[in-house]
Design an enzyme around this catalytic site. Sequence first.
Site, PDB file in Angstrom:
ATOM      1  N   GLN B 123       0.801  -1.225   0.000  1.00  0.00           N
ATOM      2  CA  GLN B 123       0.000   0.000   0.000  1.00  0.00           C
ATOM      3  C   GLN B 123       0.834   1.275   0.000  1.00  0.00           C
ATOM      4  O   GLN B 123       0.432   2.300   0.521  1.00  0.00           O
ATOM      5  CB  GLN B 123      -1.011   0.003   1.153  1.00  0.00           C
ATOM      6  CG  GLN B 123      -2.053  -1.103   0.975  1.00  0.00           C
ATOM      7  CD  GLN B 123      -3.254  -0.970   1.886  1.00  0.00           C
ATOM      8  OE1 GLN B 123      -3.153  -0.457   2.988  1.00  0.00           O
ATOM      9  NE2 GLN B 123      -4.402  -1.435   1.411  1.00  0.00           N
ATOM     10  N   LYS B 172       4.038   6.266   8.684  1.00  0.00           N
ATOM     11  CA  LYS B 172       3.566   5.573   9.885  1.00  0.00           C
ATOM     12  C   LYS B 172       4.517   5.773  11.068  1.00  0.00           C
ATOM     13  O   LYS B 172       4.078   5.920  12.207  1.00  0.00           O
ATOM     14  CB  LYS B 172       3.416   4.081   9.576  1.00  0.00           C
ATOM     15  CG  LYS B 172       2.336   3.413  10.396  1.00  0.00           C
ATOM     16  CD  LYS B 172       2.025   2.023   9.857  1.00  0.00           C
ATOM     17  CE  LYS B 172       1.061   1.306  10.789  1.00  0.00           C
ATOM     18  NZ  LYS B 172       0.751  -0.051  10.286  1.00  0.00           N
ATOM     19  N   MET B 485     -27.278  14.178 -20.385  1.00  0.00           N
ATOM     20  CA  MET B 485     -26.549  15.278 -21.009  1.00  0.00           C
ATOM     21  C   MET B 485     -25.755  14.790 -22.219  1.00  0.00           C
ATOM     22  O   MET B 485     -25.648  15.487 -23.230  1.00  0.00           O
ATOM     23  CB  MET B 485     -25.624  15.946 -19.985  1.00  0.00           C
ATOM     24  CG  MET B 485     -24.966  17.209 -20.478  1.00  0.00           C
ATOM     25  SD  MET B 485     -26.170  18.414 -21.068  1.00  0.00           S
ATOM     26  CE  MET B 485     -26.291  19.497 -19.647  1.00  0.00           C
TER      27      MET B 485
HETATM   28  C1  LIG Z   1     -17.165  10.883 -13.728  1.00  0.00           C
HETATM   29  C2  LIG Z   1     -17.761  11.365 -14.997  1.00  0.00           C
HETATM   30  N1  LIG Z   1     -17.862  10.548 -16.062  1.00  0.00           N
HETATM   31  C3  LIG Z   1     -18.436  10.983 -17.196  1.00  0.00           C
HETATM   32  C4  LIG Z   1     -18.926  12.248 -17.308  1.00  0.00           C
HETATM   33  C5  LIG Z   1     -19.562  12.738 -18.619  1.00  0.00           C
HETATM   34  N2  LIG Z   1     -20.975  13.079 -18.386  1.00  0.00           N
HETATM   35  C6  LIG Z   1     -21.394  14.344 -18.183  1.00  0.00           C
HETATM   36  S1  LIG Z   1     -23.025  14.458 -17.924  1.00  0.00           S
HETATM   37  C7  LIG Z   1     -23.232  12.812 -18.130  1.00  0.00           C
HETATM   38  C8  LIG Z   1     -24.575  12.186 -18.032  1.00  0.00           C
HETATM   39  C9  LIG Z   1     -25.101  12.147 -16.664  1.00  0.00           C
HETATM   40  O1  LIG Z   1     -26.208  11.314 -16.632  1.00  0.00           O
HETATM   41  P1  LIG Z   1     -27.179  11.366 -15.401  1.00  0.00           P
HETATM   42  O2  LIG Z   1     -26.426  11.248 -14.139  1.00  0.00           O
HETATM   43  O3  LIG Z   1     -28.262  10.368 -15.603  1.00  0.00           O
HETATM   44  O4  LIG Z   1     -27.751  12.833 -15.454  1.00  0.00           O
HETATM   45  P2  LIG Z   1     -28.696  13.502 -16.581  1.00  0.00           P
HETATM   46  O5  LIG Z   1     -27.825  14.207 -17.544  1.00  0.00           O
HETATM   47  O6  LIG Z   1     -29.476  12.401 -17.222  1.00  0.00           O
HETATM   48  O7  LIG Z   1     -29.546  14.440 -15.823  1.00  0.00           O
HETATM   49  C10 LIG Z   1     -22.007  12.190 -18.390  1.00  0.00           C
HETATM   50  C11 LIG Z   1     -21.841  10.751 -18.662  1.00  0.00           C
HETATM   51  C12 LIG Z   1     -18.787  13.075 -16.178  1.00  0.00           C
HETATM   52  N3  LIG Z   1     -19.186  14.356 -16.179  1.00  0.00           N
HETATM   53  N4  LIG Z   1     -18.233  12.605 -15.034  1.00  0.00           N
END
Ligand SMILES: Cc1ncc(C[n+]2csc(CCOP(=O)(O)OP(=O)(O)O)c2C)c(N)n1
Lengths: 178, 573
Positions: B123, B172, B485
Site C-alpha cells: 500500500q 507511519k 446530457m
Molecule cells: C465521472 C464522470 N464521467 C463521465 C462524465 C460525462 N458526463 C457528463 S453528464 C453525463 C450524463 C449524466 O447522466 P445522469 O447522471 O443520468 O444525469 P442527466 O444528464 O441524465 O440528468 C455524463 C456521462 C462526467 N461528467 N463525469
Amino acid sequence: MEQDFTITAFSENHIGLLNRITIIFTRRHLNIESLTVGESAIEGVHKFTIVVHTTQELVEKVVKQIEKLMEVLKCFYLTEDEVIHQEIALYKVKTEALTLSNKFESLIRNHNARILELTPTYTVIEKTGHKDETTRLFHELDEFGVLQFTRSGRIAITKSDKEHLTAYLKEIDKLMEN
Amino acid sequence: MTEKKTKAKMRITGSEAVIRSLMHENVDTIFGFPGGAIMPVYDALYDFRDKFNHVLVRHEQGAIHAAQGYARVTGKVGTVIVTSGPGATNLTTGLADAMIDSTPLVCISGQVSAALLGSDAFQETDVVGITMPITKWNIQVNAPEEIPDAIAKAYYIASSGRPGPVLIDIAKNAQFGELDYEYTRCNFIRSYRPEPPLEPSAIDAAANIINQAKKPFALIGQGILLGSAEKELQAFLEKADIPAAWTLLGLSALPTSHPLNMGMLGMHGNYAPNIKTNECDVLIAIGMRFDDRVTSDLKKYARQAKMIHLEIDPAEVNKNVKADVAVLGNVKDTLPLLTKKIKSAKHAEWIGEFRECSKVEFEKVIKHAVHPEKKGLTMGEVINLLTEKTNGEAILVTDVGQHQMMGARYFKFNQSRSIVTSGGLGTMGFGIPAALGAKIGRPDRTVIGIVGDGGFQMTMQELGTVYQTGAAVKIVLLNNNYLGMVRQWQELFFDKRYSFTELTNPDFMKLAEGFRIEATKVTERSELNASINKMLEHNGPFLLEVVVEKEGNVFPMVPTGAAVSEMILENKS
Ligand SMILES: Cc1ncc(C[n+]2csc(CCOP(=O)(O)OP(=O)(O)O)c2C)c(N)n1
Ligand SMILES: [Mg+2]
C-alpha cells in the site's frame, strides 16, 4: 512570435519543487530548452534558471503559475537582450587526431577554448559561450571525431539595475513586521 | 506570529499530535475511512471521539466530496483522513474537483514508514507525486516533530487567498514516534502572498471606466461567496445600477429576486446575460475566471467591451480574457473601494433590454419547462416546485448532467452559500456525498440534492453513510433512464446516434429500502405535489425518485464554438 526567454525563479528549498515547476511546462506542452538549479547568493534561497522558446503571452502565464507555487519567492522572465548569459561545454577528442592536424592551435585560439586534460589517448576541451558558439566549436571539432560532448544549462544575470529578489525580500520583511 | 500557543510542551505521539492539532484548528467534523497506514491516528482519535463528529464514509471519494459539501456551505475548511495507497488514490477526483473549484480542504493520508519509502511496500503509493498538480500544496511528513507545523501550514494555506485543497501524507513512523508537542497557528509564509496588495490606481482606473459606461454589465463569480462579499456586491451594483449575472459557482451570491439579477451565464445559462455580454460597453468580472463554459469562443467574446477584472489570483488575470484594468485583491476589500469611487447612475433603458430578452426566454423556454403542457414530467417543473415549497431557503446540491443545469436554472436563492455543485471538473458522483456533507455542515437548513440516474449509481453507496449519520438530506433522483446530457449532445451534434447512453436501471426503491432510507417514486404529475410535501415533512433522509421524460433537452444552449450571443433557444432541426 516565438523567441527565447530566460525564466528565473527564486525559492525556498523544498523537496519536490522541481517537479511542481516542470509540471507547469509539461501541462502546456512546452519544452524546457535548458534548466539550471542551484543555491543563490542568499543563503537558503534556491535559484532556477529555465530557458524556453515560446511566445510572450505563454511565458507570462507560465511565470504567474510558477510564482503561485507555495515555495516560490519570486519568478520573472527576461528576453534575450535583457540578460547576460553563459553556458559551458566540454568536448572529448582523440589526442592522436589533434596532433596530426595543423589546425588545432588556431581552433583553440579562435574559439577562446582551453584544454582541461590531455592524455595520450584523449583530450578534454572546455568552452564557455552561447549555445551557437559552443555548437560551432562542436562542428569544427567534428572532423577530429568528438568522442563525447556535453553542455550545461544556461546561467544568466540581468542587465537591469533593479534586483528583483532583494526588493521582494525587503517588502516581505516589512510585511512580517506588521 | 504566535497567535494561539499551547502553554507547556507535552511529550505525545505523532498520532495524538495530529488530533490535537486538528482541535487547535477548531475542526469539528472529520470525513474519513481507516486503514493500515493511518491506524495509529485512528487509535489516537478514539480517545477524542467526543470532540469530533467523525463521519465514516463508504468510499474515500465519498469522504472528500462530503468534505467539499461541508466546506462550501460553512465557509470552513473540510477535513478528510484516509489510509495510504488506494485510500489516498481514491481522493484524487475530489482533490482535482476542489482544486478547480477553489474549495478549502485539508486531507491527511497515512503512508508507509519512512524506511520503506520507495521500496514498493504494501500500500505504498507516491501520493505526494500523484497529487502535485491537483493540490494547492502538499507535503510528506516523515518525522513526528514535523506534524504540528505541517498541519498549521495546511490550514492556513487551504483557507487563505484563493482557497484550495492541501494534502499531508504522514509516514507511519511519524505517527508512532513521539515529539514535544507545541502548536502555533500559522498566519505567514515568506514565499506566499495570499492576497495581492491593493493598488489605488487600479481602483481609480476602474471607476473611471465604470463612470463613463452606458451599458455596464457585471459578472459574479464564486469569489463573492469565498470572500463573504455579498453586501459589498449589492452596494456596488445598486449604486451604479449595474445589471449582473452569475456563473454556476456564483449562484446565490445575490438573491435570485434582486432586480439587478439577470440570471446565469454560460452554455446553459439565461438568454439575456449571454446576448448582452456581446452588447455591453463595460464588462466587470468579479471573482470569476472566465471558464470556457462561460465564454464559449474567446475570439468572439465581448470584444466590444472594456474589461475590468476584480480577482484575488494574479494568475487568472489575462489568462483567458485580456483585462483593460485588473483590480487585484480580495473582492471584500476592493469592492467597497470601488463603490466609493463610482458615481450613482441609472441604466433603466439598458436594463430594459435585458428584460426584453428574458421575456423571449420565458415564452420560448421557461414557460414550457416549468409548466409543461405535455404529459411527461419535466425536470424543470420538479425543480420549480421544490424551490417554491422551500421558499428559496434551501441549499441546492447537484450531481452533473442535465439535472444540474436545470437545477441551476430554476432553483431560487434567498441566502448566500446555498449552492454546492461540481463546476470546473463536472464530477459525476459528486451529488450524494456532497449533499451529505452540506447537511452535516448546516443541519439547520434544508439540503436538497438533485441527482441523475447515472451519477446516482456512481456514489450511491454513501446512502449507507446517510443512514448511519441520520443526516436528513432530501435526495431527488431525476430519472430519465439516460446519461441525459451526453444523449442530448448525441441528439444535437452526433445525428442522434445514441452510443451507450441508455441505462437499464436498478429498482431505486428497493435500493433505498436496502439502505433503510425512506423513499417514494413518482411517475405521474398528479403525484408530484404530495410526494414533495411528504419528502420535506419527513423527519430524516429521504429519496424521491421522479421519472421524467426520457429525451428532454436543456435549453437555451450556446453550442460549442459559437459566440455567447449565438445562444439558441430551441432545437430547430
Ligand atoms: C465521472 C464522470 N464521467 C463521465 C462524465 C460525462 N458526463 C457528463 S453528464 C453525463 C450524463 C449524466 O447522466 P445522469 O447522471 O443520468 O444525469 P442527466 O444528464 O441524465 O440528468 C455524463 C456521462 C462526467 N461528467 N463525469
Ligand atoms: Mg439521467
